[in-house]
Design a protein around this motif. Structure first.
Motif, PDB file in Angstrom:
ATOM      1  N   SER A  44       0.651  -1.220  -0.108  1.00  0.00           N
ATOM      2  CA  SER A  44      -0.098   0.007  -0.023  1.00  0.00           C
ATOM      3  C   SER A  44       0.762   1.294  -0.016  1.00  0.00           C
ATOM      4  O   SER A  44       0.348   2.532  -0.119  1.00  0.00           O
ATOM      5  N   ARG A  45       2.164   1.246   0.312  1.00  0.00           N
ATOM      6  CA  ARG A  45       3.112   2.346   0.345  1.00  0.00           C
ATOM      7  C   ARG A  45       3.374   3.050  -0.927  1.00  0.00           C
ATOM      8  O   ARG A  45       3.586   2.004  -2.003  1.00  0.00           O
ATOM      9  N   ASP A  46       3.487   4.101  -1.302  1.00  0.00           N
ATOM     10  CA  ASP A  46       3.987   4.643  -2.237  1.00  0.00           C
ATOM     11  C   ASP A  46       5.381   5.523  -2.228  1.00  0.00           C
ATOM     12  O   ASP A  46       5.900   6.247  -2.946  1.00  0.00           O
ATOM     13  N   PHE A  47       5.902   5.293  -1.082  1.00  0.00           N
ATOM     14  CA  PHE A  47       7.479   5.738  -0.811  1.00  0.00           C
ATOM     15  C   PHE A  47       7.932   4.805   0.280  1.00  0.00           C
ATOM     16  O   PHE A  47       7.306   4.369   1.187  1.00  0.00           O
ATOM     17  N   PHE A  48       9.179   4.873   0.500  1.00  0.00           N
ATOM     18  CA  PHE A  48      10.191   4.336   1.269  1.00  0.00           C
ATOM     19  C   PHE A  48      11.368   4.935   1.510  1.00  0.00           C
ATOM     20  O   PHE A  48      11.772   5.434   0.460  1.00  0.00           O
ATOM     21  N   PHE A  49      12.004   4.482   2.580  1.00  0.00           N
ATOM     22  CA  PHE A  49      13.470   5.122   2.569  1.00  0.00           C
ATOM     23  C   PHE A  49      14.392   3.901   2.541  1.00  0.00           C
ATOM     24  O   PHE A  49      14.318   2.821   2.965  1.00  0.00           O
ATOM     25  N   LEU A  50      15.617   3.705   1.796  1.00  0.00           N
ATOM     26  CA  LEU A  50      16.315   2.800   1.530  1.00  0.00           C
ATOM     27  C   LEU A  50      17.822   3.242   1.927  1.00  0.00           C
ATOM     28  O   LEU A  50      18.430   4.121   1.350  1.00  0.00           O
ATOM     29  N   SER A  51      18.381   2.203   2.698  1.00  0.00           N
ATOM     30  CA  SER A  51      19.846   2.779   3.194  1.00  0.00           C
ATOM     31  C   SER A  51      20.639   1.619   2.560  1.00  0.00           C
ATOM     32  O   SER A  51      20.312   0.450   2.326  1.00  0.00           O
ATOM     33  N   THR A  52      21.843   1.934   2.021  1.00  0.00           N
ATOM     34  CA  THR A  52      22.689   1.151   1.338  1.00  0.00           C
ATOM     35  C   THR A  52      24.214   1.625   1.799  1.00  0.00           C
ATOM     36  O   THR A  52      24.446   2.353   2.335  1.00  0.00           O
ATOM     37  N   VAL A  53      25.126   0.611   1.641  1.00  0.00           N
ATOM     38  CA  VAL A  53      26.422   0.699   1.756  1.00  0.00           C
ATOM     39  C   VAL A  53      27.440   0.585   1.083  1.00  0.00           C
ATOM     40  O   VAL A  53      27.426  -0.679   0.168  1.00  0.00           O
ATOM     41  N   ASP A  54      28.340   1.172   0.807  1.00  0.00           N
ATOM     42  CA  ASP A  54      29.369   0.875  -0.563  1.00  0.00           C
ATOM     43  C   ASP A  54      30.578   0.243  -0.304  1.00  0.00           C
ATOM     44  O   ASP A  54      30.608  -0.456   1.005  1.00  0.00           O
ATOM     45  N   ALA A  55      31.428   0.041  -1.049  1.00  0.00           N
ATOM     46  CA  ALA A  55      32.386  -1.023  -0.756  1.00  0.00           C
ATOM     47  C   ALA A  55      33.524  -0.658   0.447  1.00  0.00           C
ATOM     48  O   ALA A  55      33.955  -1.612   0.947  1.00  0.00           O
ATOM     49  N   GLY A  86      16.875   8.920 -12.736  1.00  0.00           N
ATOM     50  CA  GLY A  86      17.590   9.514 -11.450  1.00  0.00           C
ATOM     51  C   GLY A  86      18.245  10.437 -11.966  1.00  0.00           C
ATOM     52  O   GLY A  86      18.345  11.046 -13.224  1.00  0.00           O
ATOM     53  N   ASN A  87      19.414  10.897 -11.056  1.00  0.00           N
ATOM     54  CA  ASN A  87      20.434  11.891 -11.442  1.00  0.00           C
ATOM     55  C   ASN A  87      21.489  11.381 -12.125  1.00  0.00           C
ATOM     56  O   ASN A  87      22.622  12.156 -12.331  1.00  0.00           O
ATOM     57  N   GLY A  88      21.467   9.993 -12.422  1.00  0.00           N
ATOM     58  CA  GLY A  88      22.788   9.364 -13.034  1.00  0.00           C
ATOM     59  C   GLY A  88      23.929   8.959 -12.425  1.00  0.00           C
ATOM     60  O   GLY A  88      24.805   8.442 -12.844  1.00  0.00           O
ATOM     61  N   MET A  89      23.816   9.282 -10.986  1.00  0.00           N
ATOM     62  CA  MET A  89      24.918   8.875  -9.936  1.00  0.00           C
ATOM     63  C   MET A  89      24.846   7.431  -9.774  1.00  0.00           C
ATOM     64  O   MET A  89      25.851   6.872  -9.486  1.00  0.00           O
ATOM     65  N   PHE A  90      23.650   6.876  -9.657  1.00  0.00           N
ATOM     66  CA  PHE A  90      23.411   5.367  -9.288  1.00  0.00           C
ATOM     67  C   PHE A  90      24.015   5.186  -8.008  1.00  0.00           C
ATOM     68  O   PHE A  90      24.710   4.070  -8.032  1.00  0.00           O
ATOM     69  N   LEU A  91      23.848   5.997  -7.064  1.00  0.00           N
ATOM     70  CA  LEU A  91      24.516   5.919  -5.730  1.00  0.00           C
ATOM     71  C   LEU A  91      23.806   4.438  -5.063  1.00  0.00           C
ATOM     72  O   LEU A  91      24.689   3.532  -4.524  1.00  0.00           O
ATOM     73  N   SER A  92      22.608   4.306  -4.927  1.00  0.00           N
ATOM     74  CA  SER A  92      21.951   3.287  -4.263  1.00  0.00           C
ATOM     75  C   SER A  92      22.184   1.756  -4.913  1.00  0.00           C
ATOM     76  O   SER A  92      22.703   0.931  -4.603  1.00  0.00           O
ATOM     77  N   ALA A  97      25.352  -3.286  -5.925  1.00  0.00           N
ATOM     78  CA  ALA A  97      26.031  -4.056  -6.986  1.00  0.00           C
ATOM     79  C   ALA A  97      27.356  -4.398  -6.272  1.00  0.00           C
ATOM     80  O   ALA A  97      27.967  -5.436  -6.570  1.00  0.00           O
ATOM     81  N   GLN A  98      27.745  -3.771  -5.089  1.00  0.00           N
ATOM     82  CA  GLN A  98      29.181  -3.791  -4.448  1.00  0.00           C
ATOM     83  C   GLN A  98      28.945  -4.553  -3.265  1.00  0.00           C
ATOM     84  O   GLN A  98      29.621  -5.450  -2.669  1.00  0.00           O
ATOM     85  N   ASN A  99      27.771  -4.254  -2.456  1.00  0.00           N
ATOM     86  CA  ASN A  99      27.397  -4.558  -1.160  1.00  0.00           C
ATOM     87  C   ASN A  99      25.755  -4.797  -1.290  1.00  0.00           C
ATOM     88  O   ASN A  99      25.211  -3.865  -1.060  1.00  0.00           O
ATOM     89  N   PRO A 100      25.713  -6.136  -0.834  1.00  0.00           N
ATOM     90  CA  PRO A 100      24.146  -6.117  -1.061  1.00  0.00           C
ATOM     91  C   PRO A 100      23.289  -5.997   0.295  1.00  0.00           C
ATOM     92  O   PRO A 100      21.992  -5.928   0.217  1.00  0.00           O
ATOM     93  N   SER A 101      23.887  -5.690   1.458  1.00  0.00           N
ATOM     94  CA  SER A 101      23.466  -5.312   2.543  1.00  0.00           C
ATOM     95  C   SER A 101      22.291  -4.149   2.611  1.00  0.00           C
ATOM     96  O   SER A 101      22.938  -3.020   2.126  1.00  0.00           O
TER      97      SER A 101
END
Length: 217
Positions: A44-55, A86-92, A97-101
């Motif tokens: 039912s949600r139309d937004f959420f917050f996503l946390s990711t971690v880099d290498a 998006g803005n082309g940075m592909f941060l998330s 792609a480097q760290n799946p957590s």
């Protein structure tokens, strides 16, 4: 279920006499399979917050929005969502792609209510899953390891907000992002953006700022 408490967590719990309470919550609330009501809440949600971690172990958090149901529960242990323009940075996506957590926070500001989900994510670049999300450039599939409901007492209540006009429609179409029309940005755009931006016309940064201030961005 992931190991939730380490030595520093335990030290703080002991400092505040909350170890028994923390153990109770771990036993009662934290689980792997998403319950039916949790699946319905996510859908039912139309937004959420996503946390990711880099290498290098550096975290970041981003807001992800779409139409209601843009996050799909594929089964009690798997959810998926689209990656829109998006803005082309592909941060998330690059982090995944480097760290799946990953961690996902779903909130209902009207009730209020919130659900935390942790898991291992996979970047899906092409195929049926991506094609099933109109307008998606890629998809993220998450294998859920832990889910739990948090107390909502500190969630500020607010009424339902208007859906962004930039959410892709059923055909995957969406209006051009106004920032892509800025004169200093245009030379750096991907090829796919050049024609629609040329049709929309160029903006100076001041013109873009004025449109953004008026809520037209």
């Amino acid at each position: 279920m992931a190991v939730l408490y380490g030595p520093e967590h335990r030290a703080l719990q002991d400092e505040h006499d909350s170890r028994r309470l923390a153990d109770l919550w771990q036993e009662m609330l934290i689980h792997g399979d998403l319950a039916e009501d949790e699946q319905a809440f996510i859908a039912s949600r139309d937004f959420f917050f996503l946390s990711t971690v880099d290498a290098e172990g550096m975290p970041t958090v981003s807001y992800k929005g779409g139409g209601a149901g843009f996050v799909r529960v594929l089964d009690p242990r798997t959810i998926a969502f689209p990656g829109y323009d998006g803005n082309g940075m592909f941060l998330s996506a690059g982090n995944i792609a480097q760290n799946p957590s990953v961690g996902l926070l779903f909130i209902d500001f009207e009730t209020p209510h919130r659900l935390r989900v942790q898991g291992e994510a996979e970047l899906v670049r092409a195929g049926d899953l991506v094609e099933s999300f109109p307008g998606a450039a890629y998809a993220i599939r998450v294998a859920v390891t832990d889910a739990f409901v948090n107390c909502g007492r500190y969630i500020h209540k607010m009424k339902r907000l208007e859906t962004s006009r930039h959410v892709p429609n059923a055909e995957g179409d969406q209006p051009i992002a106004e920032w892509k029309r800025i004169d200093v940005v245009r030379p750096h755009l991907p090829g796919q953006d050049k024609r629609p931006v040329e049709s929309a016309g160029e903006l100076t940064f001041d013109q873009y700022a004025a449109k953004a201030a008026a809520g037209d961005s």
